[in-house]
Design an enzyme around this catalytic site. Structure first.
Site, mmCIF file in Angstrom:
data_model
loop_
_atom_site.group_PDB
_atom_site.id
_atom_site.type_symbol
_atom_site.label_atom_id
_atom_site.label_comp_id
_atom_site.label_asym_id
_atom_site.label_seq_id
_atom_site.Cartn_x
_atom_site.Cartn_y
_atom_site.Cartn_z
ATOM 1 N N HIS A 126 15.190 10.670 58.698
ATOM 2 C CA HIS A 126 16.054 11.720 58.168
ATOM 3 C C HIS A 126 15.465 12.396 56.937
ATOM 4 O O HIS A 126 15.572 13.593 56.760
ATOM 5 C CB HIS A 126 17.420 11.122 57.860
ATOM 6 C CG HIS A 126 18.099 10.666 59.107
ATOM 7 N ND1 HIS A 126 19.154 9.814 59.124
ATOM 8 C CD2 HIS A 126 17.822 10.949 60.403
ATOM 9 C CE1 HIS A 126 19.517 9.601 60.367
ATOM 10 N NE2 HIS A 126 18.719 10.265 61.162
ATOM 11 N N ARG B 215 10.302 22.050 72.107
ATOM 12 C CA ARG B 215 10.396 20.650 72.570
ATOM 13 C C ARG B 215 11.846 20.189 72.434
ATOM 14 O O ARG B 215 12.264 19.740 71.363
ATOM 15 C CB ARG B 215 9.485 19.763 71.727
ATOM 16 C CG ARG B 215 7.989 20.018 71.901
ATOM 17 C CD ARG B 215 7.203 19.111 70.956
ATOM 18 N NE ARG B 215 5.813 18.965 71.332
ATOM 19 C CZ ARG B 215 4.792 19.520 70.682
ATOM 20 N NH1 ARG B 215 5.008 20.272 69.622
ATOM 21 N NH2 ARG B 215 3.559 19.310 71.086
ATOM 22 N N ARG C 141 11.219 23.599 76.996
ATOM 23 C CA ARG C 141 10.715 22.499 77.827
ATOM 24 C C ARG C 141 11.839 21.482 77.986
ATOM 25 O O ARG C 141 12.461 21.082 77.006
ATOM 26 C CB ARG C 141 9.522 21.823 77.160
ATOM 27 C CG ARG C 141 9.059 20.639 77.987
ATOM 28 C CD ARG C 141 7.853 19.977 77.437
ATOM 29 N NE ARG C 141 8.148 19.223 76.237
ATOM 30 C CZ ARG C 141 7.206 18.627 75.513
ATOM 31 N NH1 ARG C 141 5.939 18.747 75.860
ATOM 32 N NH2 ARG C 141 7.521 17.942 74.445
ATOM 33 N N ASP D 177 -1.659 15.809 76.133
ATOM 34 C CA ASP D 177 -1.594 14.787 77.183
ATOM 35 C C ASP D 177 -2.738 14.927 78.173
ATOM 36 O O ASP D 177 -3.320 13.930 78.595
ATOM 37 C CB ASP D 177 -0.247 14.861 77.919
ATOM 38 C CG ASP D 177 0.827 14.097 77.161
ATOM 39 O OD1 ASP D 177 0.548 12.957 76.746
ATOM 40 O OD2 ASP D 177 1.930 14.639 76.976
ATOM 41 N N ARG E 108 -3.685 9.140 72.823
ATOM 42 C CA ARG E 108 -3.728 10.257 71.879
ATOM 43 C C ARG E 108 -3.268 9.859 70.481
ATOM 44 O O ARG E 108 -3.535 10.557 69.508
ATOM 45 C CB ARG E 108 -2.888 11.433 72.393
ATOM 46 C CG ARG E 108 -1.405 11.147 72.465
ATOM 47 C CD ARG E 108 -0.656 12.207 73.232
ATOM 48 N NE ARG E 108 0.130 13.069 72.367
ATOM 49 C CZ ARG E 108 0.992 13.979 72.796
ATOM 50 N NH1 ARG E 108 1.162 14.174 74.094
ATOM 51 N NH2 ARG E 108 1.671 14.703 71.970
ATOM 52 N N CYS F 14 -0.387 25.133 75.228
ATOM 53 C CA CYS F 14 0.528 24.877 74.106
ATOM 54 C C CYS F 14 0.252 23.556 73.396
ATOM 55 O O CYS F 14 1.041 23.137 72.564
ATOM 56 C CB CYS F 14 1.977 24.942 74.576
ATOM 57 S SG CYS F 14 2.396 23.706 75.813
HETATM 58 C C1 PEP Z 1 0.953 18.368 75.194
HETATM 59 O O1 PEP Z 1 0.953 17.286 75.786
HETATM 60 O O2 PEP Z 1 -0.086 18.991 74.914
HETATM 61 C C2 PEP Z 1 2.215 18.982 74.769
HETATM 62 C C3 PEP Z 1 2.246 20.205 74.307
HETATM 63 O O3 PEP Z 1 3.332 18.234 74.814
HETATM 64 P P1 PEP Z 1 3.645 17.053 73.801
HETATM 65 O O4 PEP Z 1 2.645 17.130 72.691
HETATM 66 O O5 PEP Z 1 5.044 17.261 73.334
HETATM 67 O O6 PEP Z 1 3.479 15.853 74.662
HETATM 68 MG MG MG Z 2 2.765 16.472 76.594
#
Ligand code: PEP
Ligand code: MG
Length: 756
Positions: A370, A477, A513, A636, A646, A683
């Site tokens: 928070h 998101r 999304r 991803d 990642r 993105c």
């Molecule tokens: C990604 O995987 O590149 C993406 C934009 O989604 P997130 O980072 O929310 O997994």
């Molecule tokens: Mg992703």
């Protein structure tokens, strides 16, 4: 294992200690007596007090049960042995078999080998460790939570004796000691970006408790009640302040906090503690210690945040109680405050004058905590998860917070300060230059337009679409607002949220999304089945298709929020065309339902897929026939392509997004989408870095969605780029077997005056 009868209750134990404290003896004599009383009261063969001296050394000051000659002789460094361990973590430790603990350090002069079990608690003064109080037993003994709490309360009393200065000169622990003055660099996790420099102000969450045992519990209950009411009034004032008045998720956070403040169970537990004979302060403290002990075992992020809120509120109550008694006055703050804390509650942060607050650094904290969300609303850089921060920074130290690079410089030398000043100046200059670009198009020198959008996840982020001059929000998101809430938002709550986002975007396109939860993005109220590899587990669209009610509700809310406006919906983690087709069907069913109910449908609906699971790369021909758009989730996609987590810092530099395999995959995708006439964007974080963004433009990407702070640098790059030579150059190097093409691309930029 033997169950050992507990000794006298905490009230009688404290009563006896208080009698000793009130006596005329020297501080050392009092301490010698107190360890006898505690040993008897706790039914322990040993009770010892270690006090922290200069140079981070814990010295045995008094003992009942260990060899007398060890007193003032046995010394342990913080972190050394079990006593050092308790001091290092400022946490209690209770072990039925102390010698098997890896941190056990044997000191022959003490005769300790005879004792099997150990329980110790830190003696805390103003949130910092001043010593350690330990009991030991010959036989294996399991110490109960109540016994640990009793020791903690006793340690509170001892803290006053240490603070009196009769045992150790308080000046001895001033920061002018050895290592304390050396410049250091600390690493942590960036919880809100930005850079700042200022003077360390230690967030001192502890209030000295002068009286532990109540004279009259009824009076104490009245005091508690008054303090609770005063805290409520204070919260009303803090939360109503100007910079927080705008709607946003921080409101949810603050409201949730307010709910904790009214939690009958929590207040009830404090009242029970008071009825057992404690003062209001000690009652609050006892429940607080209990909460802390629970917190150390809880991994659920939502529960931890609730418990953090309770910690914050306990402190407020303590301050109220102490203030009412002592008339405390507001502290003098330096002009540029870098707040140093174990953790801070959202309301506590608001206690500091926002005009002086430059940054926040914490031992704990997470991106969804928070306080991080409120810090974002105040626009200050935050770094959390800094190991042993509290023992390494002193009040008054100069501190540089570099949240861009996840590091903190403490007591930096003059040169570092100078260069940081310079960095801040350049950043300010660049920001001004970027601001001037705001209304100019992102177009290359040879006339190719690139659409630059921002990524968002909180309502708070949306206004940036205007302040950065972005074309729209390329990735919203939706799971982030779900993650900061106390309960699953129903259709009405979701509709209100999405409507607010669309309203604030004022007609600029927003790609919503659908929920990308599961795996490591846990919802507090949703049972997760993370499995051993959360990133590869039951997450995102996989949950949505197995639990279609969730997806249907989300789509329903989106359609209602759009209320006739255009709507874009994108599915995360699509691994096969069939999943996309299935998800699209759910959307269509929902549309039909809304139509039958007589609601206005979106004037245009686009449904797209994220390309982030490699299997999709071999289904492109049939995929492009079914989608309205595609967006590459490079975060991803790269982790799956290279089989590298990642979030693992050790792996973060191992493979390069600017390597031939990645660039070839991205090129092929761009070609297929282009041929099919399907709009394509990227993105992931890759688009937020100017050199990577340049490569993407060279490969044919014309739409990107980035972190809003990268808009200026990426637009500057685009406007200084000539596309034709770049595209030709990239064609010539993509088949190279090299590990990375980064250096070549950087050299190209340099040779062609591309501004990175
Ligand atoms: C990604 O995987 O590149 C993406 C934009 O989604 P997130 O980072 O929310 O997994
Ligand atoms: Mg992703």
């Amino acid at each position: 294992m033997q169950a050992v009868p507990t000794g006298v209750g905490p009230r009688r134990l404290l009563g006896r200690i208080r009698d000793v404290m009130a006596g005329e003896a020297s501080a050392q004599a009092k301490l010698d007596k107190v360890v006898q009383i505690i040993a008897a009261g706790m039914v322990a063969e040993v009770c010892s007090v270690y006090i922290l001296r200069a140079g981070e050394v814990l010295e045995l000051f008094a003992t009942k049960g260990l060899r007398r000659r060890a007193v003032h002789q046995t010394r342990l460094r913080v972190g050394e042995g079990l006593v050092g361990e308790i001091a290092a973590h400022a946490q209690p430790l209770a072990l039925d078999d102390a010698q098997s603990h890896p941190a056990f350090a044997y000191r022959p002069e003490t005769g300790e080998e005879a004792y099997r079990s150990l329980m110790g608690v830190p003696i805390l003064r103003s949130g910092r460790v001043a010593g350690v109080l330990v009991v030991q037993n010959k036989l294996a003994r399991t110490y109960s939570d109540e016994e640990i709490e009793a020791m903690q309360i006793t340690a509170m009393v001892l803290a006053e004796l240490v603070a009196s200065g009769d045992l150790v000169n308080p000046g001895e622990r001033a920061p002018a000691e050895g290592n304390a003055l050396l410049p250091i660099r600390l690493d942590g996790m960036s919880l809100n970006g930005g850079m700042a420099m200022g003077t360390a102000v230690i967030h001192q969450p502890d209030v000295a408790i002068r009286q532990v045992v109540a004279e009259d519990p009824e009076v104490e209950l009245i005091r508690l009640n008054e303090a609770v009411e005063a805290v409520h009034r204070e919260l009303d004032r803090l939360f109503g302040r100007g910079e927080l008045a705008a709607a946003g998720e921080h409101h949810d956070v603050l409201e949730a906090y307010r709910m904790v403040a009214s939690d009958a169970g929590w207040i009830g537990r404090i009242e029970d503690a008071i009825r057992s004979g404690l003062t209001a302060e000690a009652g609050v403290q006892q429940v607080r210690e209990h909460t802390r002990a629970r917190m150390s075992q809880i991994t659920d992020p939502y529960l931890r945040e609730r418990l953090d809120d309770m910690e914050d509120l306990s402190l407020r109550l303590l301050q109220q109680l102490a203030g009412a008694a002592n008339g405390t006055t507001a502290r003098e703050l330096p002009d540029d405050v870098v707040l140093v804390a174990r953790s801070v509650g959202p309301a506590e942060l608001l206690d500091y004058d926002p005009a002086r607050l430059r940054g926040l650094i914490m031992e704990r904290g997470s991106a969804t905590a928070h306080v991080s969300i409120v810090a974002r609303a105040l626009d200050i850089p935050v770094i959390g998860q800094i190991k042993d921060l509290f023992s390494r920074v002193d009040a008054g130290d100069t501190v540089i917070v570099d949240a861009e690079n996840r590091q903190v410089f403490v007591r930096p030398v003059e040169d570092v300060q100078q260069s940081f000043h310079e960095t801040l100046r350049l950043r300010a200059e660049r920001r001004q230059a970027f601001a001037q670009l705001r209304d100019l198009p992102a177009v290359t020198l040879d006339g190719t337009e690139v659409s630059l959008n921002i990524n968002a996840g909180l309502e708070l982020d949306v206004p940036q679409v205007h302040s950065t001059g972005a074309d729209g929000i390329g990735l919203f998101r939706t799971e982030i607002p779900f993650m900061v809430r106390a309960a699953y938002p129903d259709v009405a709550a979701q509709t209100a949220l999405y409507r607010a986002v669309l309203d604030q975007a004022e007609g600029k396109p927003v790609v919503f999304r659908t929920l990308d939860v599961g795996g490591d993005k846990d919802l507090p109220y949703f049972e997760s089945e993370a499995g051993e590899n959360p990133a590869l587990g039951w997450r995102a669209i996989r949950i949505a298709l197995d639990r279609p009610a969730m997806l249907r509700q989300q789509v329903r809310a989106l359609v209602r929020a759009a209320d006739g406006r255009s709507l874009s919906i994108m599915f995360p983690m699509i691994a096969e065309v069939a999943e996309f087709a299935h998800a699209r069907k759910v959307v269509e069913m929902e549309l039909a339902r809304e139509k039958t109910a007589g609601r206005t449908l979106p004037e245009k609906l686009s449904v797209g897929a994220m390309v982030e699971v490699p299997s999709l790369l071999w289904q492109l021909p049939s995929l492009v026939e079914r989608v309205d758009f595609l967006s590459v989730g490079s975060n991803d996609l790269l982790q799956f392509l290279f089989a590298t987590d990642r979030g693992n810092p050790r792996m973060s530099e191992r493979y390069d997004p600017l390597s031939p395999p990645v660039l070839r995959v991205l090129r092929d995708l761009a070609r297929t989408a282009d041929k099919a006439g399907v709009p394509l964007s990227l993105c992931g974080e890759m688009a937020s870095r100017p050199l990577e963004a340049m490569a993407l433009v060279g490969l044919g990407y014309r739409t990107m969605s980035l972190t809003s702070s990268s808009m200026g640098p990426v637009k500057t790059m685009v406007r200084s780029l000539r596309l034709r030579p770049l595209a030709d150059y990239m064609r010539s190097i993509l088949d190279s077997p090299e590990h990375s093409l980064r250096d070549r691309l950087r050299a190209f930029a340099q040779d062609h005056d591309v501004i990175l």
